[in-house]
Design an enzyme around this catalytic site. Sequence first.
Site, PDB file in Angstrom:
ATOM      1  N   CYS A   5       0.745  -1.533   0.231  1.00 10.69           N
ATOM      2  CA  CYS A   5       0.179   0.101   0.030  1.00 10.69           C
ATOM      3  C   CYS A   5       0.534   0.937   0.211  1.00 10.69           C
ATOM      4  O   CYS A   5       0.249   2.162  -0.363  1.00 10.69           O
ATOM      5  CB  CYS A   5      -0.925   0.195   1.000  1.00 10.69           C
ATOM      6  SG  CYS A   5      -1.710  -1.590   0.548  1.00 10.69           S
TER       7      CYS A   5
ATOM      8  N   HIS B  84      -3.925   6.928   1.283  1.00 10.78           N
ATOM      9  CA  HIS B  84      -4.232   5.420   0.831  1.00 10.78           C
ATOM     10  C   HIS B  84      -5.359   5.605   1.353  1.00 10.78           C
ATOM     11  O   HIS B  84      -5.606   5.512   2.539  1.00 10.78           O
ATOM     12  CB  HIS B  84      -2.313   4.472   1.273  1.00 10.78           C
ATOM     13  CG  HIS B  84      -3.400   3.830   1.491  1.00 10.78           C
ATOM     14  ND1 HIS B  84      -3.994   2.770  -0.098  1.00 10.78           N
ATOM     15  CD2 HIS B  84      -3.631   1.916   2.465  1.00 10.78           C
ATOM     16  CE1 HIS B  84      -4.059   1.707   0.270  1.00 10.78           C
ATOM     17  NE2 HIS B  84      -4.092   1.290   1.187  1.00 10.78           N
TER      18      HIS B  84
ATOM     19  N   ASN C  94      -9.909  -1.084  -2.121  1.00 13.41           N
ATOM     20  CA  ASN C  94      -8.549  -0.173  -1.698  1.00 13.41           C
ATOM     21  C   ASN C  94      -7.462  -1.267  -2.998  1.00 13.41           C
ATOM     22  O   ASN C  94      -7.677  -2.444  -2.871  1.00 13.41           O
ATOM     23  CB  ASN C  94      -8.104  -1.285  -0.283  1.00 13.41           C
ATOM     24  CG  ASN C  94      -6.179  -1.306  -0.330  1.00 13.41           C
ATOM     25  OD1 ASN C  94      -5.730  -0.266  -1.212  1.00 13.41           O
ATOM     26  ND2 ASN C  94      -6.184  -1.805   0.933  1.00 13.41           N
TER      27      ASN C  94
HETATM   28  O1  UT7 Z   1      -4.316  -1.372   2.461  1.00 15.84           O
HETATM   29  C1  UT7 Z   1      -3.996  -2.298   3.294  1.00 15.84           C
HETATM   30  C2  UT7 Z   1      -4.045  -2.687   4.566  1.00 15.84           C
HETATM   31  N1  UT7 Z   1      -5.614  -2.729   5.227  1.00 15.84           N
HETATM   32  C3  UT7 Z   1      -5.795  -2.357   6.020  1.00 15.84           C
HETATM   33  O2  UT7 Z   1      -5.199  -1.264   6.596  1.00 15.84           O
HETATM   34  C4  UT7 Z   1      -7.321  -2.578   6.522  1.00 15.84           C
HETATM   35  C5  UT7 Z   1      -6.737  -2.759   7.650  1.00 15.84           C
HETATM   36  N2  UT7 Z   1      -8.480  -3.626   8.561  1.00 15.84           N
HETATM   37  C6  UT7 Z   1      -9.998  -2.972   7.557  1.00 15.84           C
HETATM   38  O3  UT7 Z   1     -10.266  -1.930   7.187  1.00 15.84           O
HETATM   39  C7  UT7 Z   1     -11.031  -3.900   8.770  1.00 15.84           C
HETATM   40  O4  UT7 Z   1      -9.707  -4.510   9.678  1.00 15.84           O
HETATM   41  C8  UT7 Z   1     -11.748  -5.114   7.825  1.00 15.84           C
HETATM   42  C9  UT7 Z   1     -12.359  -4.304   7.207  1.00 15.84           C
HETATM   43  C10 UT7 Z   1     -10.409  -6.110   7.258  1.00 15.84           C
HETATM   44  C11 UT7 Z   1     -12.496  -5.629   8.754  1.00 15.84           C
HETATM   45  O5  UT7 Z   1     -13.525  -4.429   9.759  1.00 15.84           O
HETATM   46  P1  UT7 Z   1     -13.719  -4.818  11.123  1.00 15.84           P
HETATM   47  O6  UT7 Z   1     -14.437  -3.974  11.870  1.00 15.84           O
HETATM   48  O7  UT7 Z   1     -11.722  -4.765  11.769  1.00 15.84           O
HETATM   49  O8  UT7 Z   1     -14.334  -6.712  11.144  1.00 15.84           O
HETATM   50  P2  UT7 Z   1     -13.316  -7.135  12.460  1.00 15.84           P
HETATM   51  O9  UT7 Z   1     -12.503  -8.341  11.569  1.00 15.84           O
HETATM   52  O10 UT7 Z   1     -13.063  -7.308  13.370  1.00 15.84           O
HETATM   53  O11 UT7 Z   1     -14.996  -8.212  12.729  1.00 15.84           O
HETATM   54  C12 UT7 Z   1     -15.756  -8.002  13.163  1.00 15.84           C
HETATM   55  C13 UT7 Z   1     -16.942  -8.820  12.693  1.00 15.84           C
HETATM   56  C14 UT7 Z   1     -16.640 -10.190  12.661  1.00 15.84           C
HETATM   57  O12 UT7 Z   1     -17.551 -11.285  13.204  1.00 15.84           O
HETATM   58  P3  UT7 Z   1     -17.898 -11.746  14.621  1.00 15.84           P
HETATM   59  O13 UT7 Z   1     -16.619 -12.435  14.833  1.00 15.84           O
HETATM   60  O14 UT7 Z   1     -17.779 -10.387  15.135  1.00 15.84           O
HETATM   61  O15 UT7 Z   1     -18.844 -12.037  15.000  1.00 15.84           O
HETATM   62  C15 UT7 Z   1     -16.333 -11.109  11.231  1.00 15.84           C
HETATM   63  O16 UT7 Z   1     -16.850 -11.852  11.557  1.00 15.84           O
HETATM   64  O17 UT7 Z   1     -17.586  -8.469  10.972  1.00 15.84           O
HETATM   65  C16 UT7 Z   1     -17.003 -10.276  10.318  1.00 15.84           C
HETATM   66  N3  UT7 Z   1     -17.160 -10.022   9.536  1.00 15.84           N
HETATM   67  C17 UT7 Z   1     -17.308  -9.760   8.163  1.00 15.84           C
HETATM   68  N4  UT7 Z   1     -19.548  -9.257   8.697  1.00 15.84           N
HETATM   69  C18 UT7 Z   1     -19.797  -8.969   6.964  1.00 15.84           C
HETATM   70  C19 UT7 Z   1     -16.086  -9.856   8.523  1.00 15.84           C
HETATM   71  N5  UT7 Z   1     -16.053  -9.299   7.204  1.00 15.84           N
HETATM   72  C20 UT7 Z   1     -17.306  -9.408   6.827  1.00 15.84           C
HETATM   73  C21 UT7 Z   1     -17.789  -9.224   6.014  1.00 15.84           C
HETATM   74  N6  UT7 Z   1     -19.030  -8.917   6.104  1.00 15.84           N
HETATM   75  N7  UT7 Z   1     -17.723  -9.117   5.111  1.00 15.84           N
END
Ligand code: UT7
Length: 331
Positions: free
Chosen positions: A113, A256, A286
């Site tokens: 990134c 980014h 992204n």
């Molecule tokens: O550019 C490269 C660098 N990358 C980044 O900067 C990405 C950084 N990370 C993020 O942007 C976020 O962490 C994500 C968008 C990847 C995920 O969002 P989050 O708010 O951190 O979600 P999480 O991984 O903590 O998951 C929360 C919940 C989980 O369910 P439970 O365990 O709470 O029941 C996940 O399973 O959301 C669930 N989940 C989803 N639900 C619906 C994860 N992905 C999805 C989805 N749709 N697509």
Amino acid sequence: MIRAKISALGCYTPPRILSNSDLERMVETSDAWIRERTGILERHIVDKGVATSDLAVEAAKCALAQRGLSPTDIEVIIVATVTPDTFFPSTACLLQDKLGARGAWGFDLSAACSGFIYALTAGSQLIASGAHKRVLVVGADVMSSIINYEDRATCVIFGDGAGAVVLEPVSDSDDSMGLLDFMNEIDGSGAPYLQMPAGGSRLPSSVETVRSKLHYVHQDGPQVFKFAVRKMYDVCEAILKRNSLTAADLDVFIPHQANRRIIEATAERLGMNPDKVMINIDHYGNTTAATIPLATADAIRQGKLRKGSLALYAAAGAGYTVGAALVRWAY
Ligand code: UT7
């Protein structure tokens, strides 16, 4: 030291759109979750068989046309990408041939990134040293080629795209313009949190690596999120301080585009006026090395970036990598 300036910018995204409702039919997700947690509404995705150099060449042609340059005017090509057409030859070589940039040399740069900022840094130093006068810097990724469209945690985030800029020395009449400063940092202890585990020398491709889905992006989202929020702010704060500037001096912040919440948290901590923050993740997702050129093009289109504007670029991502650049826009 001769300062480099960006003298032209071209972008390209493939026409096919993958919307949140398309993704709802592919994995267990919802438009509401994706909008709320990432800010993304849609992303552009290539058709089968289209590779990074195909996007890069369109972006490069557009940049050259804008400046009225011919491909043979380009002396160096740097392609920032984590999705090269092939491990080797480099995508820079393939782009050189497609573009017809006879006489150029170049290389690929892997910084995920932060790739575009690192490539700008490298390209500007080739100009600063006096070694070259025209460098083509490209950020291009076909992220869809390394995404597992059964993994809802990653497939909703990424998109495909390319952006290219021409770097040239500033002239006497615009010597206050150009790339004013860079600040870059890597921290390899973050490697496990965002990686493509197989296909390299550690785990060469095999039936087993394919079966275990190790040729896809694997991300610990919350870990990367926390790192990005902390380091995007730190690097912005540090580069502003080094240049005796504050957020109020900036005309536009072009970060980014990884997650709308990361951008907003960083901008808020910096005390940026939200009107000066460039966000276009909603329409592209992204695109890794392409996000900053794509956001720059939209900033120009929206009138947020014009000749003389002071812009701050910032990125954080896989590696970990972190980078920032201060730019006085030159055209
Ligand atoms: O550019 C490269 C660098 N990358 C980044 O900067 C990405 C950084 N990370 C993020 O942007 C976020 O962490 C994500 C968008 C990847 C995920 O969002 P989050 O708010 O951190 O979600 P999480 O991984 O903590 O998951 C929360 C919940 C989980 O369910 P439970 O365990 O709470 O029941 C996940 O399973 O959301 C669930 N989940 C989803 N639900 C619906 C994860 N992905 C999805 C989805 N749709 N697509």
